[in-house]
Design a protein around this motif. Sequence first.
Motif, short mmCIF file in Angstrom:
data_model
loop_
_atom_site.label_atom_id
_atom_site.label_comp_id
_atom_site.label_asym_id
_atom_site.label_seq_id
_atom_site.Cartn_x
_atom_site.Cartn_y
_atom_site.Cartn_z
N VAL A 12 0.84 -1.19 0.00
CA VAL A 12 0.00 0.00 0.00
C VAL A 12 0.88 1.24 0.00
CG1 VAL A 12 -1.96 -1.11 1.14
CG2 VAL A 12 -0.18 -0.05 2.53
N THR A 13 0.34 2.34 -0.50
CA THR A 13 1.07 3.60 -0.53
C THR A 13 0.20 4.70 0.05
OG1 THR A 13 0.28 4.07 -2.78
CG2 THR A 13 2.41 2.96 -2.56
N VAL A 14 0.83 5.69 0.62
CA VAL A 14 0.11 6.83 1.19
C VAL A 14 -0.66 7.54 0.08
CG1 VAL A 14 0.32 9.00 2.43
CG2 VAL A 14 1.82 7.09 3.01
N GLY A 15 -1.93 7.76 0.29
CA GLY A 15 -2.78 8.39 -0.72
C GLY A 15 -3.38 7.40 -1.70
N GLY A 16 -2.91 6.16 -1.67
CA GLY A 16 -3.47 5.13 -2.54
C GLY A 16 -4.57 4.38 -1.84
N THR A 27 -12.05 -9.83 8.37
CA THR A 27 -11.56 -9.04 7.24
C THR A 27 -10.46 -8.11 7.73
OG1 THR A 27 -13.70 -9.08 6.12
CG2 THR A 27 -12.18 -7.36 5.45
N ILE A 28 -9.33 -8.09 7.03
CA ILE A 28 -8.20 -7.23 7.36
C ILE A 28 -8.05 -6.20 6.26
CG2 ILE A 28 -5.71 -7.13 7.78
CD1 ILE A 28 -5.91 -10.15 8.56
N THR A 29 -8.12 -4.93 6.63
CA THR A 29 -7.93 -3.84 5.67
C THR A 29 -6.70 -3.05 6.07
OG1 THR A 29 -10.31 -3.67 5.26
CG2 THR A 29 -8.96 -1.78 4.65
N LYS A 30 -5.73 -2.98 5.17
CA LYS A 30 -4.47 -2.27 5.42
C LYS A 30 -4.44 -0.98 4.63
CE LYS A 30 0.58 -2.77 4.97
NZ LYS A 30 1.70 -3.68 4.59
N ASN A 40 1.55 2.09 8.67
CA ASN A 40 0.45 1.19 8.33
C ASN A 40 -0.58 1.18 9.45
OD1 ASN A 40 1.76 0.32 5.95
ND2 ASN A 40 2.90 -1.23 7.10
N CYS A 41 -1.85 1.21 9.05
CA CYS A 41 -2.96 1.04 9.98
C CYS A 41 -3.79 -0.13 9.47
CB CYS A 41 -3.84 2.29 10.03
SG CYS A 41 -2.95 3.82 10.41
N TYR A 42 -4.33 -0.91 10.40
CA TYR A 42 -5.07 -2.12 10.05
C TYR A 42 -6.44 -2.10 10.70
CZ TYR A 42 -0.35 -3.65 8.83
OH TYR A 42 0.91 -3.73 8.29
N LEU A 43 -7.48 -2.12 9.88
CA LEU A 43 -8.84 -2.22 10.37
C LEU A 43 -9.29 -3.67 10.27
CD1 LEU A 43 -11.34 -0.62 11.42
CD2 LEU A 43 -12.13 -0.59 9.04
N HIS A 209 5.19 -0.31 9.48
CA HIS A 209 5.61 0.45 8.29
C HIS A 209 5.99 -0.55 7.21
CE1 HIS A 209 6.30 4.12 10.82
NE2 HIS A 209 6.65 3.22 11.71
N GLY A 210 5.74 -0.23 5.97
CA GLY A 210 6.25 -1.01 4.86
C GLY A 210 5.51 -2.30 4.57
#
Length: 230
Positions: A12-16, A27-30, A40-43, A209-210
């Motif tokens: 994932v990228t910032v703003g993407g 369900t894992i959303t990154k 990185n944040c994970y919902l 991160h990353g």
Amino acid sequence: MDDRADDYTGEVTVGGGADVRELAHLTITKVAVDEKMSNNCYLLRCRETGEQLLVDAADSAGTLLPLVGDAGLRTVVTTHQHWDHHRALAAVVEATGAEVVAGVPDAAAITEQTGVPVTRPVGQGDTVTVGACALSVIAIAGHTPGSVALVYDDTADGGQHHLFTGDTLFPGGVGGTFGDAAAFQQLIGDVETKVFGTLPDATWFYPGHGSDSTLGAERPSLPQWRERGY
């Protein structure tokens, strides 16, 4: 449901956009936030109940709250006390009323830095739930005194273990200890015994991160990490 066959990459990228992994019950959303730090944040969402948990309200409430949506947020877990992992905590908790979970040794510092009380301090072996799904707490000292990782066991449904490591473990090494040799020994020891010593190679881990990785991909490098001292 075998999540090993899914198309999740964790890239994932910032703003993407976010990357989403559908397990049998979770369900894992990154998503990545903040151009400078790229946290990185994970919902996590229980597919049975719809209850949601956020791992690190690191920044950008304007990104995180739309992900949460109308389903609400039951819990925010702050993996450790460093400033870049809780910049959106106050805004997210104010908007959602979520319970705040953090490791016992880091709880006071998180509250001091954010003004948000940690409503549930946790330690090794505690359980944090998201609906019908249970996450086990692994306490890992060294990067900070009270860093925590969370592990979800999906093996009963043909999947694997899923480990949220904060800044304690990354592809290529453990987290930073800022030149403190004793802290590094604590960190590498905890990671070796509590993570690599208890979880299988198929375990997929999600860092602060990353990119993600698996324990099997990183395990051969453990002696090299210990020798180099970071």
